[in-house]
Every structure is written in C-alpha cells, then in structure tokens.
Enzyme design. Structure first.
Site, mmCIF file in Angstrom:
data_model
loop_
_atom_site.group_PDB
_atom_site.id
_atom_site.type_symbol
_atom_site.label_atom_id
_atom_site.label_comp_id
_atom_site.label_asym_id
_atom_site.label_seq_id
_atom_site.Cartn_x
_atom_site.Cartn_y
_atom_site.Cartn_z
ATOM 1 N N GLY A 181 13.682 -0.151 5.261
ATOM 2 C CA GLY A 181 14.197 1.212 5.313
ATOM 3 C C GLY A 181 14.005 2.125 4.114
ATOM 4 O O GLY A 181 14.266 3.310 4.245
ATOM 5 N N GLY A 183 11.224 3.151 2.598
ATOM 6 C CA GLY A 183 9.903 3.789 2.459
ATOM 7 C C GLY A 183 9.916 5.297 2.618
ATOM 8 O O GLY A 183 10.756 5.857 3.322
ATOM 9 N N CYS A 186 9.329 6.253 6.187
ATOM 10 C CA CYS A 186 10.024 5.336 7.079
ATOM 11 C C CYS A 186 11.237 6.045 7.675
ATOM 12 O O CYS A 186 11.961 6.741 6.961
ATOM 13 C CB CYS A 186 10.479 4.151 6.240
ATOM 14 S SG CYS A 186 11.669 3.128 7.059
HETATM 15 P P1 5GP Z 1 6.724 3.964 -0.048
HETATM 16 O O1 5GP Z 1 6.077 3.365 -1.282
HETATM 17 O O2 5GP Z 1 5.852 5.001 0.571
HETATM 18 O O3 5GP Z 1 8.117 4.440 -0.305
HETATM 19 O O4 5GP Z 1 6.879 2.763 0.991
HETATM 20 C C1 5GP Z 1 5.782 2.041 1.480
HETATM 21 C C2 5GP Z 1 6.280 1.029 2.491
HETATM 22 O O5 5GP Z 1 6.904 1.659 3.611
HETATM 23 C C3 5GP Z 1 5.207 0.185 3.151
HETATM 24 O O6 5GP Z 1 4.686 -0.813 2.330
HETATM 25 C C4 5GP Z 1 5.939 -0.368 4.358
HETATM 26 O O7 5GP Z 1 6.728 -1.486 4.050
HETATM 27 C C5 5GP Z 1 6.861 0.776 4.717
HETATM 28 N N1 5GP Z 1 6.354 1.503 5.891
HETATM 29 C C6 5GP Z 1 5.107 1.970 6.095
HETATM 30 N N2 5GP Z 1 5.011 2.609 7.277
HETATM 31 C C7 5GP Z 1 6.219 2.533 7.848
HETATM 32 C C8 5GP Z 1 6.752 2.988 9.096
HETATM 33 O O8 5GP Z 1 6.101 3.631 9.913
HETATM 34 N N3 5GP Z 1 8.050 2.678 9.336
HETATM 35 C C9 5GP Z 1 8.805 1.980 8.454
HETATM 36 N N4 5GP Z 1 10.066 1.697 8.791
HETATM 37 N N5 5GP Z 1 8.359 1.564 7.258
HETATM 38 C C10 5GP Z 1 7.068 1.832 6.960
#
Ligand code: 5GP
Length: 349
Positions: A181, A183, A186
């Site tokens: 959660g 991300g 996300c």
């Molecule tokens: P960020 O660095 O952008 O905050 O987070 C990256 C991470 O978000 C990814 O490695 C993956 O675990 C998560 N993530 C990527 N796409 C999605 C999505 O469509 N839904 C959700 N719940 N998490 C995602």
C-alpha cells in the site's frame, strides 16, 4: 474483531537524530554492501538500491544505467524470451549480478521463466512478485521455484509482517520484499483499506528476516533521498524505487509534450493502463489498484541516482556511520509532527 493499539509509523512520522561523529566528509562513506544469501550461500556485492519491476522503471535501459553505478534492477516481467536473449548477448559482463527476472505465480509464468533461464543460464536472481503475498498458492510457488532453481537467488513478496517473512524464507526465499500500500501509484489502501505504514513494516520484517539469515527489500513509499535513508536506517537491506526513478530517458514509454512541458507516463502494475496493455483489460471481478500519472521528464537517470546516493551518504555523516552497513546501528529516530518547510516549495520546482 480486534484492534492493535501500538502506533505504526511511516517515513513522514520520523527524522534521524544527529550524532557526534568523526567523519569529516561524505566521500568517506561506503555505500556498497555484501550479503550472503540464505539458501544458495552465494554472495552479492553492490549498492543495495533497486529499480522496481514496473513497465516504465524496470527496463533493460534502466538496468544498464544502474549497473554502471553498481545498483540493481528488477526487470519488468513482460519482455519476451527473444528480447532477453538479445539483451544478454549485448550486455556487459557482470550485469547478471545486478538484475532480477520477475514473475507472477501462474503456470504460464513458471513456463516463461523456465524458458528465459534456460536461454540465459547466467541470470542469478528471480523476483516472484504478487500484490498479496499471504496466499498458500504463493508460498507453494516459492517452494516450487526453489526446488527447480536451487542455485538461484529468490526474491519473494510482498508482505508486511514478521510471521509471513519467516514463512517465505523457510519456503525457499533468500530475500523478502516488504510493502503493501505505500507505493506512489498504488491505490490498494483506498480500494481495500488494507496496508501497513512502511517504516514499521521494515522494522518488524527486518527483525524477523535477520533472525533467520535472510534479507528484506523495502518496496514503495520513498519520495525523497531522505526516505531512502530512513528505510535503510529502519533495517532494510535493499530499497526498491518506482516513482523516484520514473520520468527519465531510461524509463520506458513515450516522451509527451503537454502545455509546453515534457512529461512521461507512469502507471501502477495493476492500473487500468497496465491491464489494458498486458491482459486485455481489467477483469470484471476485480478493481484496478493502481493509478496512471504523468510525471515531469527528468533527463538521464544518472543525475537522480547521484542525488539519492549523495543524500544517503550525507545521512550517514550526520549519524556517524562510515558505511551503509552501520546506519541501522547508528540510527535513533525521533517521532515528529513536521517535515520540511514548504513555504517556497512551488517556486523551486
Ligand atoms: P514507489 O517507489 O513508486 O512509491 O512504489 C513502487 C512500488 O509500488 C512497486 O515496486 C510495487 O510494489 C508497487 N506497485 C506498483 N504498481 C502498483 C499497483 O498498480 N498497485 C499497487 N497496489 N502497488 C503497485
């Protein structure tokens, strides 16, 4: 119904408390680490910052740029066997230690990684990635992968609690990916109400993993170099980044011109955009749990990487850690109700 009353913390809830130190310069800080893997006894050395296995971040181009700086890339799972073969034929030797092959947990996924690994036996890392790492099916897939590919390093996730980290390590994972959660694209917390503040998830999962000789990756939620440092300070062995590495030359997708500004598309792997692209739309029994956003174009990823690494080195000097390895031991977090002063934030961006 039960309620846990312990407060769980995110990156925004803490700061590092500075400590007296003998370090005089950031250049004295060593960010490289060496880890011994639980199941294979193999060693890995490098700077433990990773690009996420997302379409627009975990690209082959990103892998080459990050390898150059000794970082790591979890390659997105939609490259074909032919594309893999071509990439591995032309890539410099050593890249295989800094990339992971990603997979879901379907029968087709298993066949697909089997084919890619047969064609490229030098690949060392398999990243088994699902949104919800709490299912028996997922644990069974990790066991099956360990059995067939006993000499490979297995990354498995995502989970956020110690008992599931232990279960995955015992099932055959060397490294467990932590985060549900947090991300940037996300929407799981909005769509489902499920999640765990990332700093507490790291602290609890690192403790469980280290007790069994495994490692964890903090995955998601870092928005600044300071957040990356906090993830390491909390006990993460590796930190995985999506949004912070999006929008660069090496990030997949087209460069779009919008109102005189250059932008790139960045989207979650369970967003409508990703599902339209890869599986012909969102199945009607599920909701999309990801956003699609336009991020400003930022040129070469090298500059962003240097900015992130410079930030972590600086954190280390503030708390007196001469190596990244010492950062957790030197970390005292203070709970805060403020972060940066944002009065001029709009002006300098
Ligand atoms: P960020 O660095 O952008 O905050 O987070 C990256 C991470 O978000 C990814 O490695 C993956 O675990 C998560 N993530 C990527 N796409 C999605 C999505 O469509 N839904 C959700 N719940 N998490 C995602």
């Amino acid at each position: 119904m039960r309620i846990e009353y312990d407060i769980k913390l995110g990156f925004k809830d803490v700061m590092f408390r500075p400590k007296r130190s003998t370090l005089s310069s950031r250049s004295q800080v060593k960010l490289e680490r060496t880890f011994r893997m639980k199941h294979t006894d193999a060693e890995w050395s490098g700077i433990p910052v990773m690009a996420a296995n997302m379409d627009t971040v975990g690209t082959f181009e990103m892998a080459l740029a990050l390898y150059d700086k000794k970082l790591f890339t979890a390659i997105q799972k939609h490259y074909t066997v032919e594309e893999w073969k071509k990439f591995m034929t032309h890539a410099p030797k050593g890249v295989e230690n800094h990339i992971a092959l990603s997979t879901g947990t379907g029968t087709k996924d298993f066949e697909n990684i089997s084919r890619i690994l047969e064609a490229n036996p030098q690949l060392r890392f398999i990243c088994i990635d699902v949104a919800n790492g709490y299912s028996e099916h997922f644990v069974a897939f990790v066991k099956q992968t360990r059995k067939k590919f006993h000499e490979k390093v297995i990354i498995a996730g995502n989970v956020v609690t110690g008992e599931m980290v232990e279960e995955l390590l015992l099932a055959g994972a060397d490294i467990v990916k932590v985060g549900i959660g947090p991300g940037s694209v996300c929407t799981t917390r909005v769509k489902t109400g499920v999640g765990y503040p990332q700093l507490s998830a790291i602290i609890e999962c690192a403790d469980a993993a280290h007790g069994l000789g495994g490692q964890i990756i903090s995955d998601g939620g870092c928005t600044t170099p300071g957040d990356v440092a906090k993830a390491f300070g909390a006990g993460a062995d590796f930190v995985m980044l999506g949004g912070m590495l999006a929008g660069h030359d090496e990030s997949g997708g087209d460069l779009i011109e919008k109102n005189g500004k250059k932008v790139k598309l960045f989207y979650g792997m369970s967003s409508t955009t990703a599902m339209d692209k890869h599986v012909g739309g969102v199945a009607d029994y599920r909701a999309s749990e990801g956003k699609t956003v336009e991020v400003p174009y930022r040129g070469k990823v090298e500059n962003t990487v240097l900015d992130i690494l410079g930030g972590i080195r600086s954190t280390c000097t503030y708390v007196g850690a001469s190596k990244l390895k010492e950062l957790t031991k030197r970390t005292t977090f203070i709970r805060v109700s403020e972060q940066e002063n944002r009065v001029y934030t709009d002006n300098d961006e």
